[in-house]
Write a protein that holds these residues in place. Structure first.
Motif, PDB file in Angstrom:
ATOM      1  N   ALA A  43       0.847  -1.202   0.000  1.00  0.00           N
ATOM      2  CA  ALA A  43       0.000   0.000   0.000  1.00  0.00           C
ATOM      3  C   ALA A  43       0.878   1.246   0.000  1.00  0.00           C
ATOM      4  CB  ALA A  43      -0.912   0.013   1.218  1.00  0.00           C
ATOM      5  N   THR A  44       0.427   2.269  -0.698  1.00  0.00           N
ATOM      6  CA  THR A  44       1.186   3.520  -0.712  1.00  0.00           C
ATOM      7  C   THR A  44       1.084   4.192   0.657  1.00  0.00           C
ATOM      8  OG1 THR A  44      -0.664   4.904  -1.414  1.00  0.00           O
ATOM      9  CG2 THR A  44       0.639   3.852  -3.160  1.00  0.00           C
ATOM     10  N   GLN A  45       2.029   5.043   0.951  1.00  0.00           N
ATOM     11  CA  GLN A  45       2.014   5.756   2.232  1.00  0.00           C
ATOM     12  C   GLN A  45       0.740   6.581   2.379  1.00  0.00           C
ATOM     13  OE1 GLN A  45       4.318   4.994   4.463  1.00  0.00           O
ATOM     14  NE2 GLN A  45       3.143   6.171   5.942  1.00  0.00           N
ATOM     15  N   MET A  46       0.267   7.160   1.278  1.00  0.00           N
ATOM     16  CA  MET A  46      -0.945   7.978   1.303  1.00  0.00           C
ATOM     17  C   MET A  46      -2.185   7.139   1.663  1.00  0.00           C
ATOM     18  SD  MET A  46      -2.398  10.335  -1.729  1.00  0.00           S
ATOM     19  CE  MET A  46      -2.599  12.006  -1.219  1.00  0.00           C
ATOM     20  N   ASP A  47      -2.195   5.863   1.251  1.00  0.00           N
ATOM     21  CA  ASP A  47      -3.323   4.984   1.551  1.00  0.00           C
ATOM     22  C   ASP A  47      -3.288   4.429   2.964  1.00  0.00           C
ATOM     23  OD1 ASP A  47      -4.561   5.286  -0.881  1.00  0.00           O
ATOM     24  OD2 ASP A  47      -3.558   3.555  -1.788  1.00  0.00           O
ATOM     25  N   LYS A  48      -2.166   4.534   3.640  1.00  0.00           N
ATOM     26  CA  LYS A  48      -2.030   3.962   4.976  1.00  0.00           C
ATOM     27  C   LYS A  48      -2.648   4.891   6.014  1.00  0.00           C
ATOM     28  CE  LYS A  48       1.826   0.961   3.963  1.00  0.00           C
ATOM     29  NZ  LYS A  48       3.215   0.609   4.231  1.00  0.00           N
ATOM     30  N   GLU A  49      -3.978   4.957   5.951  1.00  0.00           N
ATOM     31  CA  GLU A  49      -4.785   5.739   6.889  1.00  0.00           C
ATOM     32  C   GLU A  49      -6.034   4.944   7.236  1.00  0.00           C
ATOM     33  OE1 GLU A  49      -3.753  10.220   5.280  1.00  0.00           O
ATOM     34  OE2 GLU A  49      -5.686   9.333   4.767  1.00  0.00           O
ATOM     35  N   VAL A  50      -6.557   5.194   8.416  1.00  0.00           N
ATOM     36  CA  VAL A  50      -7.796   4.564   8.857  1.00  0.00           C
ATOM     37  C   VAL A  50      -8.700   5.670   9.393  1.00  0.00           C
ATOM     38  CG1 VAL A  50      -8.836   2.949  10.493  1.00  0.00           C
ATOM     39  CG2 VAL A  50      -6.669   2.368   9.396  1.00  0.00           C
ATOM     40  N   ILE A  51      -9.895   5.767   8.833  1.00  0.00           N
ATOM     41  CA  ILE A  51     -10.836   6.823   9.217  1.00  0.00           C
ATOM     42  C   ILE A  51     -11.723   6.313  10.348  1.00  0.00           C
ATOM     43  CG2 ILE A  51     -12.707   8.320   8.423  1.00  0.00           C
ATOM     44  CD1 ILE A  51     -11.505   7.976   5.578  1.00  0.00           C
ATOM     45  N   LEU A  52     -11.867   7.107  11.389  1.00  0.00           N
ATOM     46  CA  LEU A  52     -12.736   6.780  12.513  1.00  0.00           C
ATOM     47  C   LEU A  52     -14.105   7.409  12.282  1.00  0.00           C
ATOM     48  CD1 LEU A  52     -13.126   5.508  15.334  1.00  0.00           C
ATOM     49  CD2 LEU A  52     -12.310   7.682  16.290  1.00  0.00           C
ATOM     50  N   LEU A  53     -15.147   6.575  12.367  1.00  0.00           N
ATOM     51  CA  LEU A  53     -16.524   7.017  12.134  1.00  0.00           C
ATOM     52  C   LEU A  53     -17.381   6.697  13.349  1.00  0.00           C
ATOM     53  CD1 LEU A  53     -16.964   5.367   8.592  1.00  0.00           C
ATOM     54  CD2 LEU A  53     -16.320   7.741   9.065  1.00  0.00           C
ATOM     55  N   ARG A  54     -18.462   7.467  13.506  1.00  0.00           N
ATOM     56  CA  ARG A  54     -19.479   7.172  14.527  1.00  0.00           C
ATOM     57  C   ARG A  54     -20.819   7.066  13.819  1.00  0.00           C
ATOM     58  NH1 ARG A  54     -20.566   8.626  20.434  1.00  0.00           N
ATOM     59  NH2 ARG A  54     -18.333   8.743  20.424  1.00  0.00           N
ATOM     60  N   VAL A  55     -21.534   5.976  14.079  1.00  0.00           N
ATOM     61  CA  VAL A  55     -22.842   5.762  13.460  1.00  0.00           C
ATOM     62  C   VAL A  55     -23.849   6.721  14.094  1.00  0.00           C
ATOM     63  CG1 VAL A  55     -24.714   4.108  13.067  1.00  0.00           C
ATOM     64  CG2 VAL A  55     -22.331   3.332  12.990  1.00  0.00           C
ATOM     65  N   VAL A  56     -24.487   7.555  13.271  1.00  0.00           N
ATOM     66  CA  VAL A  56     -25.457   8.523  13.787  1.00  0.00           C
ATOM     67  C   VAL A  56     -26.885   8.225  13.306  1.00  0.00           C
ATOM     68  CG1 VAL A  56     -23.783  10.370  14.119  1.00  0.00           C
ATOM     69  CG2 VAL A  56     -24.980  10.186  11.933  1.00  0.00           C
ATOM     70  N   GLY A  57     -27.037   7.236  12.450  1.00  0.00           N
ATOM     71  CA  GLY A  57     -28.376   6.879  11.990  1.00  0.00           C
ATOM     72  C   GLY A  57     -28.331   6.063  10.713  1.00  0.00           C
ATOM     73  N   THR A  58     -29.487   5.957  10.101  1.00  0.00           N
ATOM     74  CA  THR A  58     -29.574   5.249   8.834  1.00  0.00           C
ATOM     75  C   THR A  58     -29.667   6.266   7.701  1.00  0.00           C
ATOM     76  OG1 THR A  58     -31.985   5.137   8.953  1.00  0.00           O
ATOM     77  CG2 THR A  58     -30.748   3.279   9.882  1.00  0.00           C
ATOM     78  N   CYS A  59     -29.480   5.792   6.504  1.00  0.00           N
ATOM     79  CA  CYS A  59     -29.641   6.647   5.331  1.00  0.00           C
ATOM     80  C   CYS A  59     -30.233   5.813   4.203  1.00  0.00           C
ATOM     81  CB  CYS A  59     -28.312   7.287   4.912  1.00  0.00           C
ATOM     82  SG  CYS A  59     -27.082   6.108   4.342  1.00  0.00           S
ATOM     83  N   LYS A  60     -30.857   6.505   3.285  1.00  0.00           N
ATOM     84  CA  LYS A  60     -31.433   5.835   2.127  1.00  0.00           C
ATOM     85  C   LYS A  60     -30.345   5.507   1.126  1.00  0.00           C
ATOM     86  CE  LYS A  60     -35.312   6.938   0.314  1.00  0.00           C
ATOM     87  NZ  LYS A  60     -36.513   7.539  -0.273  1.00  0.00           N
ATOM     88  N   LEU A  61     -30.494   4.353   0.496  1.00  0.00           N
ATOM     89  CA  LEU A  61     -29.662   4.020  -0.644  1.00  0.00           C
ATOM     90  C   LEU A  61     -30.367   4.523  -1.897  1.00  0.00           C
ATOM     91  CD1 LEU A  61     -28.685   0.334   0.236  1.00  0.00           C
ATOM     92  CD2 LEU A  61     -27.363   2.412   0.629  1.00  0.00           C
ATOM     93  N   PRO A  62     -29.645   4.804  -2.952  1.00  0.00           N
ATOM     94  CA  PRO A  62     -30.283   5.321  -4.168  1.00  0.00           C
ATOM     95  C   PRO A  62     -31.419   4.443  -4.703  1.00  0.00           C
ATOM     96  CG  PRO A  62     -27.911   5.573  -4.320  1.00  0.00           C
ATOM     97  CD  PRO A  62     -28.183   4.779  -3.072  1.00  0.00           C
ATOM     98  N   GLN A  63     -31.340   3.138  -4.514  1.00  0.00           N
ATOM     99  CA  GLN A  63     -32.371   2.241  -5.045  1.00  0.00           C
ATOM    100  C   GLN A  63     -33.442   1.875  -4.010  1.00  0.00           C
ATOM    101  OE1 GLN A  63     -29.250   1.514  -4.446  1.00  0.00           O
ATOM    102  NE2 GLN A  63     -28.963  -0.554  -3.724  1.00  0.00           N
ATOM    103  N   ASP A  64     -33.461   2.529  -2.857  1.00  0.00           N
ATOM    104  CA  ASP A  64     -34.430   2.203  -1.815  1.00  0.00           C
ATOM    105  C   ASP A  64     -35.882   2.326  -2.267  1.00  0.00           C
ATOM    106  OD1 ASP A  64     -32.602   1.405   0.031  1.00  0.00           O
ATOM    107  OD2 ASP A  64     -32.888   3.097   1.405  1.00  0.00           O
TER     108      ASP A  64
END
Length: 150
Positions: free
Chosen positions: A69-90
């Motif tokens: 993996a490139t150095q630029m790709d060696k990252e991990v994003i931290l997320l917090r689930v805040v709810g649901t969302c619609k998918l385009p085909q919902d």
């Protein structure tokens, strides 16, 4: 890969954040504030659910191919689930469900009722999660750091 490289990678704090066995989906949209994740009932079941306010980590790193993996790709994003969302085909999936209900002859779904074919069942299991971006983990000077954005 040699044992010394294996040992070095297995001790990498960034790589330890990525848990393939806890995979729950893919990000299909992201900006500085939020990320939208497509997930599936089976994946959520395997991790015993994804409660509101739970933390997720996202990465494009393949842990089995981390060293390339490139150095630029060696990252991990931290997320917090805040709810649901619609998918385009919902909307299409809702129409499919309603059509199925309207074609039922009784008020209870039973083994005799018309069920979905396996492909439709699979597609109906997908849903979306809205997450807040909390920051990004990255390595700097052989130490795990966290930045406040992506």
């Amino acid at each position: 890969m040699s044992n010394s490289i294996d040992n070095l990678l297995s001790n990498d704090p960034l790589l330890k954040l990525i848990q393939e066995e806890n995979f729950i989906g893919w990000i299909y949209s992201i900006d500085y504030d939020s990320a939208l994740v497509v997930t599936n009932d089976l994946w959520k079941s395997k991790v015993n659910g994804v409660p509101h306010n739970s933390f997720l980590v996202a990465s494009s790193i393949n842990p089995n191919n981390y060293s390339s993996a490139t150095q630029m790709d060696k990252e991990v994003i931290l997320l917090r689930v805040v709810g649901t969302c619609k998918l385009p085909q919902d909307d299409d999936m809702i129409r499919t469900k309603i059509d199925n209900y309207q074609n039922q002859t009784g008020i209870y779904l039973s083994d005799e009722s018309k069920d979905f074919d396996p492909i439709t069942k699979n597609r109906l299991q997908f849903g979306g999660l809205k997450c807040r971006v909390l920051g990004t983990f990255f390595m700097k000077n052989n130490e795990l750091n966290m930045g406040s954005d992506i």
